[in-house]
Each structure stands twice: as structure tokens, then as C-alpha cells.
Motif scaffolding. Structure first.
Motif, PDB file in Angstrom:
ATOM      1  N   LEU A 249       0.812  -1.210   0.000  1.00  0.00           N
ATOM      2  CA  LEU A 249       0.000   0.000   0.000  1.00  0.00           C
ATOM      3  C   LEU A 249       0.847   1.262   0.000  1.00  0.00           C
ATOM      4  O   LEU A 249       0.568   2.217  -0.731  1.00  0.00           O
ATOM      5  CB  LEU A 249      -0.926   0.009   1.222  1.00  0.00           C
ATOM      6  CG  LEU A 249      -2.021  -1.056   1.281  1.00  0.00           C
ATOM      7  CD1 LEU A 249      -2.723  -1.004   2.623  1.00  0.00           C
ATOM      8  CD2 LEU A 249      -3.023  -0.872   0.151  1.00  0.00           C
ATOM      9  N   THR A 250       1.886   1.289   0.823  1.00  0.00           N
ATOM     10  CA  THR A 250       2.630   2.529   1.037  1.00  0.00           C
ATOM     11  C   THR A 250       3.637   2.840  -0.072  1.00  0.00           C
ATOM     12  O   THR A 250       3.839   4.009  -0.395  1.00  0.00           O
ATOM     13  CB  THR A 250       3.365   2.488   2.389  1.00  0.00           C
ATOM     14  OG1 THR A 250       4.233   1.335   2.428  1.00  0.00           O
ATOM     15  CG2 THR A 250       2.381   2.404   3.546  1.00  0.00           C
ATOM     16  N   ILE A 251       4.257   1.830  -0.644  1.00  0.00           N
ATOM     17  CA  ILE A 251       5.277   2.098  -1.670  1.00  0.00           C
ATOM     18  C   ILE A 251       4.683   2.807  -2.888  1.00  0.00           C
ATOM     19  O   ILE A 251       5.228   3.827  -3.345  1.00  0.00           O
ATOM     20  CB  ILE A 251       6.004   0.798  -2.074  1.00  0.00           C
ATOM     21  CG1 ILE A 251       6.913   0.336  -0.924  1.00  0.00           C
ATOM     22  CG2 ILE A 251       6.831   1.005  -3.341  1.00  0.00           C
ATOM     23  CD1 ILE A 251       7.628  -0.971  -1.181  1.00  0.00           C
ATOM     24  N   PRO A 252       3.559   2.335  -3.464  1.00  0.00           N
ATOM     25  CA  PRO A 252       2.969   3.093  -4.583  1.00  0.00           C
ATOM     26  C   PRO A 252       2.538   4.500  -4.183  1.00  0.00           C
ATOM     27  O   PRO A 252       2.683   5.447  -4.967  1.00  0.00           O
ATOM     28  CB  PRO A 252       1.755   2.237  -4.989  1.00  0.00           C
ATOM     29  CG  PRO A 252       2.058   0.878  -4.493  1.00  0.00           C
ATOM     30  CD  PRO A 252       2.823   1.075  -3.222  1.00  0.00           C
ATOM     31  N   LEU A 253       2.022   4.647  -2.956  1.00  0.00           N
ATOM     32  CA  LEU A 253       1.598   5.971  -2.506  1.00  0.00           C
ATOM     33  C   LEU A 253       2.802   6.904  -2.348  1.00  0.00           C
ATOM     34  O   LEU A 253       2.729   8.085  -2.682  1.00  0.00           O
ATOM     35  CB  LEU A 253       0.842   5.859  -1.182  1.00  0.00           C
ATOM     36  CG  LEU A 253      -0.572   5.276  -1.273  1.00  0.00           C
ATOM     37  CD1 LEU A 253      -1.132   5.019   0.121  1.00  0.00           C
ATOM     38  CD2 LEU A 253      -1.496   6.219  -2.037  1.00  0.00           C
ATOM     39  N   THR A 254       3.899   6.378  -1.827  1.00  0.00           N
ATOM     40  CA  THR A 254       5.114   7.185  -1.685  1.00  0.00           C
ATOM     41  C   THR A 254       5.644   7.611  -3.056  1.00  0.00           C
ATOM     42  O   THR A 254       6.087   8.749  -3.245  1.00  0.00           O
ATOM     43  CB  THR A 254       6.200   6.389  -0.938  1.00  0.00           C
ATOM     44  OG1 THR A 254       5.690   5.967   0.336  1.00  0.00           O
ATOM     45  CG2 THR A 254       7.438   7.243  -0.710  1.00  0.00           C
ATOM     46  N   TYR A 255       5.569   6.691  -4.019  1.00  0.00           N
ATOM     47  CA  TYR A 255       5.971   7.024  -5.384  1.00  0.00           C
ATOM     48  C   TYR A 255       5.070   8.114  -5.953  1.00  0.00           C
ATOM     49  O   TYR A 255       5.529   9.025  -6.648  1.00  0.00           O
ATOM     50  CB  TYR A 255       5.920   5.766  -6.247  1.00  0.00           C
ATOM     51  CG  TYR A 255       6.327   5.977  -7.679  1.00  0.00           C
ATOM     52  CD1 TYR A 255       7.664   6.168  -8.021  1.00  0.00           C
ATOM     53  CD2 TYR A 255       5.382   5.987  -8.694  1.00  0.00           C
ATOM     54  CE1 TYR A 255       8.045   6.368  -9.337  1.00  0.00           C
ATOM     55  CE2 TYR A 255       5.748   6.187 -10.015  1.00  0.00           C
ATOM     56  CZ  TYR A 255       7.073   6.372 -10.333  1.00  0.00           C
ATOM     57  OH  TYR A 255       7.447   6.567 -11.634  1.00  0.00           O
TER      58      TYR A 255
END
Length: 268
Positions: A249-255
Motif C-alpha cells: 500500500l505505502t510504496i505506490p503511494l510514496t511514489y
């Protein structure tokens, strides 16, 4: 002839520095994997047990859905609260001090303690129950915490809007409040989209703190689900699987945050 990094163009220097960082990080990771592989049998049995992981599905998707639900509710209502607090803080009336005190209190208290206060202390002090149980009291606490942090982001966005916009609106006969709400605020929200998206990522991880509020089987978020799975199976694999889902969840959002920041920088 002497050669230094200063002779390389800035773009190439940045690429060289980024590539060097990735290379060093990869080398360190490989060394750690090689070192840890000596105890792989013990690690796989306690942290990467495929049999235990298989037993988590499909129920873990309920926890994943709850995590997203709690995050979205806290973010939407927290952002609305943040806009209100930001407007109050830049006002000149007595409510300005209410906004200042509110922001300082909920920025100063640890989120875990705030959840504990809302889930248990308030219900005991005022003798009431949160609709849906203490878990939703914890979500309300996250709304207040998000509102306090995001209020400063929104206020900074309002300050970043060129003063000429306000002057142009007033020259058209608009008074102070309509100017702020209909002219300045929409531009400010556009400016603060990247930091607000980053706040969403942080909030997503903060939902892990809701474990302290207690939950029914169908209210559990990922961390509570993983902790219960650890107890049930006497194995740490459920926590590892929950952590991997957080990363998904967080990696795509951080990108996405990085892309938004770059786009905003180009438009400036």
C-alpha cells in the motif's frame, strides 16, 4: 589532467550519486542476506512459514479493507477539520486561540496516547459508548490528530498563495471571508496536495496504533490481525505478511507523492 565531479554536469552528477547510493544499498542488502541465510531454516520456520501464511487468507483481506476504511475516514474528516482549523488560525477573532490550542495539544500528544484517551478515558468520564465500539473512538482520535497536523500544512498553503490574488479579488468587490474561501483556499489546496498525500501515507501506518482500542474479529486492521495470528499460531509469520501488505500500500503511494512533488515543482 585532473578530473573531479565538479566537471560533470549537474544532471549527470545526480545520476551518478543516485546510482552509487543504489549500488551501495544493494551490496549491503546482499551481504545481510548472505549472513542471514546461514540461519534460514530457523528464520523460515518462525517468520516465513508458508503453511501459516496460507491459513491467513482470505480473512486477512478483511483486515486490509478495514485498514483502508479507517485511513480514508480519518483522512477525509481530518482534512475537513484541518481546513476549518487553518481558517480559524489565520482569522483575527477569539476562535483563533481555540485553533492554536487545539493544534498544539493534538500535535504534542503521541497518537497512541490520544487513541487511548478517546477509546477509554472519555467513555469512562462521560459514561457513553462509541457507535461501533472503541475502535471507532480510536478512529475519531486519528481524525483529530490528522486535523491538527494537516492544519499547519493547509495554513502554509494559504500563505504560499500570491498576495496579488487576494488584492485582485478585493478589487472585484469581494470581502475578506469570501475571498479566502472561494479564491485563496482552492489555490492553497492545490499547492498542498503533495504534503497532504504524504500525510495520508503516514496516517495509513498510524492505523496500526488502533490495536490498543480493541476490536471484534470483523473490525481488526492489519496490525491487530497479525498480532492475533501470532498468538493463535505461535508464529511471527502473520506479522510479516501484514507488514508486506502495508508495503504494497505505502510504496505506490510514496511514489505518487514523489511524482506530485515533481509536477508541482515543474509548474512553479
Amino acid at each position: 589532467m585532473a578530473f573531479s565531479l565538479s566537471d560533470i554536469r549537474p544532471t549527470l552528477r545526480r545520476r551518478f550519486a543516485r546510482g552509487s547510493s543504489y549500488t551501495i544499498a544493494a551490496a549491503v542488502l546482499i551481504l545481510l542476506i548472505i549472513y542471514a541465510s546461514r540461519n534460514w531454516e530457523l528464520l523460515s520456520r518462525n517468520f516465513f512459514n508458508a503453511e501459516v501464511a496460507a491459513k491467513l487468507f482470505p480473512n486477512i483481506f478483511i483486515a486490509l479493507g478495514n485498514t483502508l476504511l479507517y485511513t480514508l475516514v480519518a483522512f477525509v474528516f481530518g482534512t475537513l477539520l484541518a481546513i476549518l482549523l487553518a481558517l480559524l488560525k489565520i482569522s483575527k477573532g477569539p476562535l483563533r486561540w481555540f485553533a492554536i490550542v487545539f493544534i498544539e495539544i493534538f500535535r504534542g500528544l503521541p497518537a497512541l496516547l490520544t487513541i487511548f484517551i478517546f477509546a477509554f478515558m472519555l467513555t469512562m468520564a462521560f459514561q457513553f459508548r462509541w457507535p461501533g465500539g472503541n475502535m471507532w473512538g480510536g478512529v475519531v482520535a486519528l481524525i483529530f490528530v490528522t486535523g491538527a497536523y494537516s492544519a499547519e500544512i493547509v495554513r502554509a498553503g494559504i500563505d504560499a498563495v500570491p498576495k496579488g490574488q487576494r488584492e485582485a479579488a478585493r478589487s472585484l468587490g469581494m470581502s475578506g471571508l469570501p475571498t479566502t474561501v472561494f479564491v485563496i483556499l482552492p489555490q492553497a489546496i492545490r499547492i498542498v496536495i503533495p504534503p497532504l498525500t504524504n500525510e495520508f501515507v503516514l496516517l495509513l501506518k498510524d492505523t496500526a496504533l488502533l490495536f490498543i482500542a480493541g476490536a471484534t474479529a470483523f473490525q481488526r486492521e492489519l496490525t491487530t490481525f497479525g498480532r492475533d495470528g501470532l498468538t493463535t499460531h505461535a508464529n511471527s509469520t502473520p506479522l510479516v505478511v501484514a507488514g508486506l501488505l502495508y508495503l504494497l500500500l505505502t510504496i505506490p503511494l510514496t511514489y505518487l507523492v514523489g511524482m506530485l512533488e515533481k509536477r508541482m515543482a515543474v509548474k512553479k
